[in-house]
Enzyme design. Structure first.
Site, PDB file in Angstrom:
ATOM      1  N   ARG A   1      -0.599   4.634  -4.696  1.00 29.86           N
ATOM      2  CA  ARG A   1       0.393   4.386  -3.658  1.00 29.86           C
ATOM      3  C   ARG A   1       1.222   3.136  -3.968  1.00 29.86           C
ATOM      4  O   ARG A   1       2.421   3.096  -3.689  1.00 29.86           O
ATOM      5  CB  ARG A   1      -0.299   4.221  -2.307  1.00 29.86           C
ATOM      6  CG  ARG A   1      -0.878   5.510  -1.746  1.00 29.86           C
ATOM      7  CD  ARG A   1      -1.595   5.276  -0.440  1.00 29.86           C
ATOM      8  NE  ARG A   1      -0.688   4.754   0.576  1.00 29.86           N
ATOM      9  CZ  ARG A   1      -1.087   4.106   1.662  1.00 29.86           C
ATOM     10  NH1 ARG A   1      -2.379   3.879   1.859  1.00 29.86           N
ATOM     11  NH2 ARG A   1      -0.216   3.679   2.539  1.00 29.86           N
TER      12      ARG A   1
ATOM     13  N   GLN B   1       4.350  -1.741  10.839  1.00 30.24           N
ATOM     14  CA  GLN B   1       3.045  -1.180  10.498  1.00 30.24           C
ATOM     15  C   GLN B   1       3.070  -0.602   9.083  1.00 30.24           C
ATOM     16  O   GLN B   1       2.036  -0.172   8.576  1.00 30.24           O
ATOM     17  CB  GLN B   1       2.676  -0.077  11.499  1.00 30.24           C
ATOM     18  CG  GLN B   1       2.458  -0.574  12.918  1.00 30.24           C
ATOM     19  CD  GLN B   1       2.415   0.564  13.912  1.00 30.24           C
ATOM     20  OE1 GLN B   1       3.448   1.063  14.348  1.00 30.24           O
ATOM     21  NE2 GLN B   1       1.223   0.990  14.278  1.00 30.24           N
ATOM     22  N   ASN B   2       4.250  -0.570   8.475  1.00 28.61           N
ATOM     23  CA  ASN B   2       4.354  -0.047   7.112  1.00 28.61           C
ATOM     24  C   ASN B   2       3.859  -1.075   6.105  1.00 28.61           C
ATOM     25  O   ASN B   2       3.892  -2.275   6.356  1.00 28.61           O
ATOM     26  CB  ASN B   2       5.803   0.337   6.799  1.00 28.61           C
ATOM     27  CG  ASN B   2       6.283   1.497   7.645  1.00 28.61           C
ATOM     28  OD1 ASN B   2       5.482   2.311   8.096  1.00 28.61           O
ATOM     29  ND2 ASN B   2       7.580   1.581   7.864  1.00 28.61           N
TER      30      ASN B   2
ATOM     31  N   HIS C   1      -0.193  -4.308   9.273  1.00 27.27           N
ATOM     32  CA  HIS C   1      -1.195  -3.541   8.536  1.00 27.27           C
ATOM     33  C   HIS C   1      -1.282  -3.934   7.070  1.00 27.27           C
ATOM     34  O   HIS C   1      -1.845  -3.197   6.262  1.00 27.27           O
ATOM     35  CB  HIS C   1      -0.908  -2.045   8.667  1.00 27.27           C
ATOM     36  CG  HIS C   1      -1.136  -1.517  10.059  1.00 27.27           C
ATOM     37  ND1 HIS C   1      -0.796  -0.243  10.444  1.00 27.27           N
ATOM     38  CD2 HIS C   1      -1.673  -2.108  11.160  1.00 27.27           C
ATOM     39  CE1 HIS C   1      -1.110  -0.062  11.715  1.00 27.27           C
ATOM     40  NE2 HIS C   1      -1.642  -1.185  12.172  1.00 27.27           N
TER      41      HIS C   1
ATOM     42  N   CYS D   1     -15.797 -14.580  -8.655  1.00 25.32           N
ATOM     43  CA  CYS D   1     -16.983 -14.778  -7.825  1.00 25.32           C
ATOM     44  C   CYS D   1     -17.914 -13.572  -7.857  1.00 25.32           C
ATOM     45  O   CYS D   1     -19.001 -13.609  -7.287  1.00 25.32           O
ATOM     46  CB  CYS D   1     -16.572 -15.068  -6.376  1.00 25.32           C
ATOM     47  SG  CYS D   1     -16.000 -13.622  -5.462  1.00 25.32           S
TER      48      CYS D   1
ATOM     49  N   THR E   1       7.885   5.204  14.752  1.00 26.40           N
ATOM     50  CA  THR E   1       6.444   5.076  14.903  1.00 26.40           C
ATOM     51  C   THR E   1       5.924   6.089  15.910  1.00 26.40           C
ATOM     52  O   THR E   1       6.635   6.479  16.839  1.00 26.40           O
ATOM     53  CB  THR E   1       6.043   3.658  15.343  1.00 26.40           C
ATOM     54  OG1 THR E   1       4.628   3.600  15.535  1.00 26.40           O
ATOM     55  CG2 THR E   1       6.737   3.272  16.643  1.00 26.40           C
TER      56      THR E   1
ATOM     57  N   PRO F   1      12.918  10.962  15.403  1.00 33.89           N
ATOM     58  CA  PRO F   1      13.291  12.377  15.472  1.00 33.89           C
ATOM     59  C   PRO F   1      12.379  13.177  16.393  1.00 33.89           C
ATOM     60  O   PRO F   1      12.778  14.221  16.906  1.00 33.89           O
ATOM     61  CB  PRO F   1      13.159  12.859  14.024  1.00 33.89           C
ATOM     62  CG  PRO F   1      13.236  11.627  13.187  1.00 33.89           C
ATOM     63  CD  PRO F   1      12.596  10.551  14.026  1.00 33.89           C
TER      64      PRO F   1
END
Length: 221
Positions: A40, A70-71, A88, A124, A162, A188
């Site tokens: 992605r 939120q994208n 996000h 680590c 959204t 839409p």
């Protein structure tokens, strides 16, 4: 780009979303989750902002614009928006899952999606993960606080594309409406916000946003 929620073409259509988008899934199969997000990352890096993203950036010439998203694709930044709050996370940031230090090292190349890729390892001993918010994880505190403050001080809130069902982000338009702030929805499809929004436009972002400022007096009259 296909959306997550499209039943036919969604990116999650053939993948269990919990398995590849939860801390439990990461612990069980980090090589599978890493492969998914690495694909992605490269896929989104190959696309460009659309007219909607560019329109929001252009609004900065006329107003103090805060983008709450939120994208995870960084397309608003690439279009030129300056104040962007990622609720996000981002596909273009990575960190250690143990010490949380940011990772800026090289990423494996990925010309096409594969089922598994071993994630890089931090000094680590932890594994490098995408800096996104998975199911069950808290939103980044700084981004959330800035988003709430922006909504509280807004003259107009524009809610674009959204589903209005993922909380706590879906509560931000509700906060605006409770304060008497104008809320314009652009989508839409009808959503749970449509009936309470000041104006609800059944249009895409690329169609509605470039001339939205000019249409505001008419829409609100």
């Amino acid at each position: 780009m296909p959306t997550f929620r499209d039943a036919e073409t969604g990116l999650w259509a053939k993948v269990d979303p919990y398995e590849i988008s939860s801390a439990d899934g990461w612990r069980a199969h980090p090589e599978r989750v890493w492969a998914w997000y690495l694909w992605r990352h490269y896929m989104m890096g190959s696309v460009q902002p659309n007219n909607g993203h560019r329109a929001v950036a252009a609004w900065q010439d006329y107003a103090d614009v805060h983008v709450v998203t939120q994208n995870v694709d960084n397309l608003h930044e690439r279009a030129g928006s300056k104040k962007v709050y990622h609720l996000h996370g981002s596909l273009f940031e990575f960190r250690c899952d143990r010490c949380h230090v940011e990772y800026a090292g090289e990423l494996p190349e990925m010309p096409e999606p594969v089922e598994t890729v071993d994630p890089p390892q931090c000094g680590c001993g932890g594994l490098i993960r995408p800096n996104v918010v998975w199911f069950g994880e808290s939103l980044p505190e700084d981004a959330w606080n800035k988003s709430v403050e922006a909504v509280k001080n807004a003259d107009v809130v524009v809610v674009v594309g959204t589903s209005s069902i993922v909380y706590p982000a879906a509560g931000l338009p509700e906060l605006a409406l409770a304060k008497g702030t104008v809320v314009i929805e652009v989508n839409p499809e009808r959503t749970p916000l449509s009936s309470s929004a000041t104006v609800s436009l059944r249009e895409t972002a690329a169609t509605a946003l470039p001339n939205l400022l000019q249409r505001l007096p008419t829409l609100l009259s």
